[in-house]
Design an enzyme around this catalytic site. Structure first.
Site, PDB file in Angstrom:
ATOM      1  N   VAL A 163       0.829  -1.204   0.000  1.00 23.05           N
ATOM      2  CA  VAL A 163       0.000   0.000   0.000  1.00 23.05           C
ATOM      3  C   VAL A 163       0.866   1.256   0.000  1.00 23.05           C
ATOM      4  O   VAL A 163       0.590   2.225  -0.717  1.00 23.05           O
ATOM      5  CB  VAL A 163      -0.956  -0.004   1.210  1.00 23.05           C
ATOM      6  CG1 VAL A 163      -1.612   1.364   1.395  1.00 23.05           C
ATOM      7  CG2 VAL A 163      -2.029  -1.077   1.033  1.00 23.05           C
ATOM      8  N   GLU A 164       1.927   1.242   0.797  1.00 22.01           N
ATOM      9  CA  GLU A 164       2.742   2.444   0.947  1.00 22.01           C
ATOM     10  C   GLU A 164       3.512   2.798  -0.321  1.00 22.01           C
ATOM     11  O   GLU A 164       3.508   3.958  -0.746  1.00 22.01           O
ATOM     12  CB  GLU A 164       3.727   2.262   2.110  1.00 22.01           C
ATOM     13  CG  GLU A 164       3.085   2.200   3.487  1.00 22.01           C
ATOM     14  CD  GLU A 164       2.534   3.540   3.940  1.00 22.01           C
ATOM     15  OE1 GLU A 164       2.891   4.563   3.334  1.00 22.01           O
ATOM     16  OE2 GLU A 164       1.742   3.555   4.887  1.00 22.01           O
TER      17      GLU A 164
END
Length: 337
Positions: free
Chosen positions: A130-131
């Site tokens: 996600v990051e």
């Protein structure tokens, strides 16, 4: 891209900036001694950390105030989206497949992180996925530009970002890294896991034991660092993260907890009295957070348990936490097939 400060970079940022009397667009340029924030900062670095004042001045003179950074923070970090739109950004076939591939490539480090820290591989993968899409998008702003711009020219959060700038200069000195070279998000978040400098200092680990805590280029250190972050925030291995629920009656809305903060908890027994019915068996004494999501053509109702709260410590958004949770489950399912 998500980072640890995005929970408070909301749509009110522009209002706060204008209220403080600061234009969201400033002329770019270096930070010389004429800037009123420079000399006090130089003195603080000398007295608090023993930095040579001239060295700090020279670094700041090579940092640049960036219009793009002030513009980014003066608008929502991301457009306010309903759950069904937000989820589509992160839950994709490619992100799942690349998570499986990253797992295969770093299986030993992920297994060791689970053994040492008690954090499942798929959870670590979902955070990094996600990051930064497994390191594919770590941010393009020089960290020193981001932190000086926000620390010296963004009054609503200047104190916070000056502290991060201090942490950044200390960590680059400790790790013998040129502070002018590292890049990250517009808010100064760095590396595979998008740690802000204070998080790096507190949670980054040298997981491959080569003498350097390198979250920028070393995925093994990034894996260990994410696992350590979760362990330090009391992740419970193997426990349920969230369960769906059904609601009925006129009082179910009284059970919502998010307006009281992500730490707010309510017992399952209390929720049942208000018309909530967990779709997975939970002990009545279990404390949860209760919330709803807009799924497009209907509302979804969820109960978040302890581990969901732990994920929100990484980014203070329940949608973020749920997308990490669901991505983790899908990566695990795809790998086990």
């Amino acid at each position: 891209m998500i980072d640890h400060v995005s929970g408070w970079l909301r749509s009110n940022a522009l209002v706060a900036l204008l209220t403080a009397g600061v234009s969201p667009v400033l002329m770019a340029g270096p930070y010389t001694a004429e800037h009123p924030a420079v000399e006090p900062f130089v003195e603080e670095m000398r007295t608090e950390y023993g930095f040579n004042p001239q060295h700090v001045r020279q670094l700041l003179e090579q940092a640049e105030r960036k219009d793009a950074i002030l513009e980014a923070i003066s608008r929502p970090a991301e457009r306010v989206r309903p759950w069904h739109e937000y989820r589509k950004i992160f839950i994709t076939d490619k992100r799942i497949a690349d998570g499986v591939a990253f797992w295969e490539q770093h299986a030993e480090a992920l297994a060791r992180a689970e053994e040492v820290y008690g954090v499942e591989p798929e959870v670590i993968l979902a955070i990094i996925g996600v990051e930064t899409f497994y390191g594919g998008n770590k941010g393009s702003h020089r960290v020193i530009d981001a932190l000086t711009t926000l620390g010296f020219d963004y009054p609503p959060r200047a104190d916070f970002f000056r502290r991060q700038l201090k942490s950044y200069l200390v960590l680059t000195r400790e790790q013998q890294v040129d502070p002018l070279t590292l890049t990250g998000s517009y808010a100064g978040a760095m590396g595979f896991p998008q740690f802000i400098p204070s998080s790096y200092q507190a949670y980054a680990v040298d997981f491959d034991e080569d003498g350097v805590r390198d979250i920028w280029n070393n995925p093994v250190d990034a894996i260990g660092s994410v696992a350590n972050y979760f362990a330090e925030h009391k992740w419970r291995h193997g426990e349920t993260v969230a369960v769906p629920a059904r609601v009925s009656g006129d009082d179910y809305a009284k059970g919502f907890t998010l307006e009281r903060g992500l730490e707010a908890k309510i017992s399952v027994a209390e929720l049942k009295k208000l018309g909530w019915a967990p779709q997975v068996e939970l002990d009545d004494a279990t404390e949860v957070m209760a919330f709803e999501f807009d799924a497009g053509d209907h509302q979804q109702y969820w109960l978040g348990l302890h581990n969901l709260h732990v994920i929100t410590r990484y980014n203070r958004s329940v949608m973020y936490a749920m997308v990490v949770h669901q991505l983790a489950d899908l990566i695990r399912e795809a790998r086990d097939q």
